[in-house]
Design a protein around this motif. Structure first.
Motif, PDB file in Angstrom:
ATOM      1  N   LEU A  27       8.357   4.854   7.626  1.00 28.90           N
ATOM      2  CA  LEU A  27       9.412   3.989   8.157  1.00 28.90           C
ATOM      3  C   LEU A  27      10.220   4.690   9.244  1.00 28.90           C
ATOM      4  N   GLY A  28      10.160   6.013   9.289  1.00 25.80           N
ATOM      5  CA  GLY A  28      10.866   6.768  10.324  1.00 25.80           C
ATOM      6  C   GLY A  28      10.173   6.713  11.682  1.00 25.80           C
ATOM      7  N   ARG A  29       8.948   6.250  11.702  1.00 28.76           N
ATOM      8  CA  ARG A  29       8.216   6.140  12.964  1.00 28.76           C
ATOM      9  C   ARG A  29       8.672   4.910  13.723  1.00 28.76           C
ATOM     10  N   ARG A  30       8.735   5.023  15.031  1.00 30.30           N
ATOM     11  CA  ARG A  30       9.159   3.902  15.888  1.00 30.30           C
ATOM     12  C   ARG A  30       8.245   3.817  17.101  1.00 30.30           C
ATOM     13  N   GLY A  31       8.258   2.657  17.734  1.00 30.77           N
ATOM     14  CA  GLY A  31       7.500   2.459  18.964  1.00 30.77           C
ATOM     15  C   GLY A  31       6.218   1.681  18.729  1.00 30.77           C
ATOM     16  N   ALA A  32       5.589   1.337  19.834  1.00 33.64           N
ATOM     17  CA  ALA A  32       4.339   0.584  19.784  1.00 33.64           C
ATOM     18  C   ALA A  32       3.400   1.125  20.854  1.00 33.64           C
ATOM     19  N   ALA A  33       2.116   1.259  20.504  1.00 34.38           N
ATOM     20  CA  ALA A  33       1.134   1.744  21.468  1.00 34.38           C
ATOM     21  C   ALA A  33      -0.268   1.500  20.922  1.00 34.38           C
ATOM     22  N   PRO A  42       0.833  -1.206   0.000  1.00 32.02           N
ATOM     23  CA  PRO A  42       0.000   0.000   0.000  1.00 32.02           C
ATOM     24  C   PRO A  42       0.863   1.249   0.000  1.00 32.02           C
ATOM     25  N   GLY A  43       0.279   2.349  -0.414  1.00 32.90           N
ATOM     26  CA  GLY A  43       1.002   3.608  -0.456  1.00 32.90           C
ATOM     27  C   GLY A  43       1.379   4.096   0.936  1.00 32.90           C
ATOM     28  N   PRO A  44       2.241   5.092   0.996  1.00 31.96           N
ATOM     29  CA  PRO A  44       2.661   5.622   2.291  1.00 31.96           C
ATOM     30  C   PRO A  44       1.525   6.381   2.965  1.00 31.96           C
ATOM     31  N   GLY A  45       1.614   6.524   4.256  1.00 31.89           N
ATOM     32  CA  GLY A  45       0.593   7.287   4.987  1.00 31.89           C
ATOM     33  C   GLY A  45      -0.512   6.403   5.508  1.00 31.89           C
ATOM     34  N   ASP A  46      -1.753   6.803   5.239  1.00 37.83           N
ATOM     35  CA  ASP A  46      -2.916   6.104   5.761  1.00 37.83           C
ATOM     36  C   ASP A  46      -2.910   4.619   5.406  1.00 37.83           C
ATOM     37  N   GLU A  47      -2.628   4.308   4.137  1.00 39.43           N
ATOM     38  CA  GLU A  47      -2.700   2.923   3.678  1.00 39.43           C
ATOM     39  C   GLU A  47      -1.742   2.027   4.452  1.00 39.43           C
ATOM     40  N   ALA A  48      -0.525   2.496   4.646  1.00 37.68           N
ATOM     41  CA  ALA A  48       0.459   1.704   5.374  1.00 37.68           C
ATOM     42  C   ALA A  48       0.028   1.499   6.836  1.00 37.68           C
ATOM     43  N   GLU A  49      -0.571   2.516   7.418  1.00 35.48           N
ATOM     44  CA  GLU A  49      -1.023   2.380   8.805  1.00 35.48           C
ATOM     45  C   GLU A  49      -2.214   1.441   8.932  1.00 35.48           C
ATOM     46  N   ASP A  58       2.498  -0.827  15.882  1.00 36.51           N
ATOM     47  CA  ASP A  58       3.817  -1.307  16.291  1.00 36.51           C
ATOM     48  C   ASP A  58       4.750  -1.074  15.110  1.00 36.51           C
ATOM     49  N   TYR A  59       5.294   0.127  15.063  1.00 30.84           N
ATOM     50  CA  TYR A  59       6.141   0.505  13.943  1.00 30.84           C
ATOM     51  C   TYR A  59       7.452  -0.266  13.901  1.00 30.84           C
ATOM     52  N   ASP A  60       7.795  -0.979  14.965  1.00 25.13           N
ATOM     53  CA  ASP A  60       9.022  -1.778  15.004  1.00 25.13           C
ATOM     54  C   ASP A  60       8.796  -3.206  14.513  1.00 25.13           C
ATOM     55  N   ASN A  61       7.586  -3.549  14.125  1.00 23.90           N
ATOM     56  CA  ASN A  61       7.254  -4.887  13.643  1.00 23.90           C
ATOM     57  C   ASN A  61       8.007  -5.143  12.329  1.00 23.90           C
ATOM     58  N   THR A  62       8.989  -6.042  12.368  1.00 22.80           N
ATOM     59  CA  THR A  62       9.831  -6.277  11.191  1.00 22.80           C
ATOM     60  C   THR A  62       9.050  -6.890  10.024  1.00 22.80           C
ATOM     61  N   ALA A  63       8.061  -7.723  10.326  1.00 22.37           N
ATOM     62  CA  ALA A  63       7.254  -8.314   9.250  1.00 22.37           C
ATOM     63  C   ALA A  63       6.478  -7.223   8.508  1.00 22.37           C
ATOM     64  N   TRP A  64       6.023  -6.207   9.229  1.00 24.23           N
ATOM     65  CA  TRP A  64       5.321  -5.103   8.589  1.00 24.23           C
ATOM     66  C   TRP A  64       6.289  -4.236   7.795  1.00 24.23           C
ATOM     67  N   ARG A  65       7.468  -3.980   8.330  1.00 20.93           N
ATOM     68  CA  ARG A  65       8.426  -3.066   7.712  1.00 20.93           C
ATOM     69  C   ARG A  65       9.043  -3.619   6.419  1.00 20.93           C
ATOM     70  N   GLU A 109       9.945   7.045  -0.855  1.00 20.87           N
ATOM     71  CA  GLU A 109       8.497   7.226  -0.767  1.00 20.87           C
ATOM     72  C   GLU A 109       7.948   6.873   0.617  1.00 20.87           C
ATOM     73  N   TYR A 110       8.540   5.875   1.256  1.00 17.96           N
ATOM     74  CA  TYR A 110       8.044   5.409   2.555  1.00 17.96           C
ATOM     75  C   TYR A 110       8.897   5.918   3.722  1.00 17.96           C
ATOM     76  N   ALA A 111       9.756   6.891   3.479  1.00 17.95           N
ATOM     77  CA  ALA A 111      10.684   7.366   4.518  1.00 17.95           C
ATOM     78  C   ALA A 111       9.952   7.869   5.761  1.00 17.95           C
TER      79      ALA A 111
END
Length: 156
Positions: free
Chosen positions: A101-107, A54-61, A78-85, A96-98
């Motif tokens: 992909l620059g987001r980190r952490g989980a909540a 999916p495209g960056p932004g909403d779609e990726a989230e 969970d931006y640290d999820n390696t399977a997602w990244r 395009e996804y910088a």
């Protein structure tokens, strides 16, 4: 009234009766659904490809939320999820996804509405993380909405 005018009036009346039958709106909706689905699917395939991330932004989230729900982790980022990244990192040659992909952490989150990620999670549970399945579902949902609108208009 002339004879030809009466014939035209009868023809229009007959045509109106045909279009007023219950199956007419269903047929119109079916045709619209099929044509719209084919159009949306062709555009999605030609524009980005069915299996592209999916495209960056909403779609990726939405993708991230669906993965977390399918894994049983709840409605959270969970931006640290390696399977997602992984697919986003592979497709990030031009940056395009910088941002995402620059987001980190989980909540846990309430930032996104829950219906679409829940539907995606169901698709992921049934097919694995399959971007094509989500795109096909989206194309069908949009075509069905157009078909419902066409059916309502045809009933008027």
């Amino acid at each position: 009234m002339r004879r030809s005018d009466r014939r035209d009036s009868v023809r229009l009346s007959t045509l109106n009766e045909r279009f007023s039958r219950p199956w007419t709106s269903i047929a119109v909706g079916g045709v619209v659904c099929i044509l719209a689905f084919a159009s949306f699917l062709t555009r999605a395939n030609l524009q980005v490809g069915l299996n592209a991330p999916p495209g960056p932004g909403d779609e990726a989230e939405y993708d991230l939320l669906a993965m977390e729900l399918a894994a049983g982790n709840g409605f959270r980022f969970d931006y640290d999820n390696t399977a997602w990244r992984t697919p986003y990192e592979a497709a990030n040659e031009n940056g395009e996804y910088a941002v995402v992909l620059g987001r980190r952490g989980a909540a846990p989150t309430t930032y996104r509405p829950p219906l679409f990620p829940t539907v995606m999670a169901g698709l992921y549970s049934a097919t694995g993380r399959n971007f094509a399945a989500v795109r096909v579902f989206n194309c069908f949902a949009m075509a069905a909405a157009g078909a419902i609108a066409a059916m309502l208009v045809a009933k008027r």
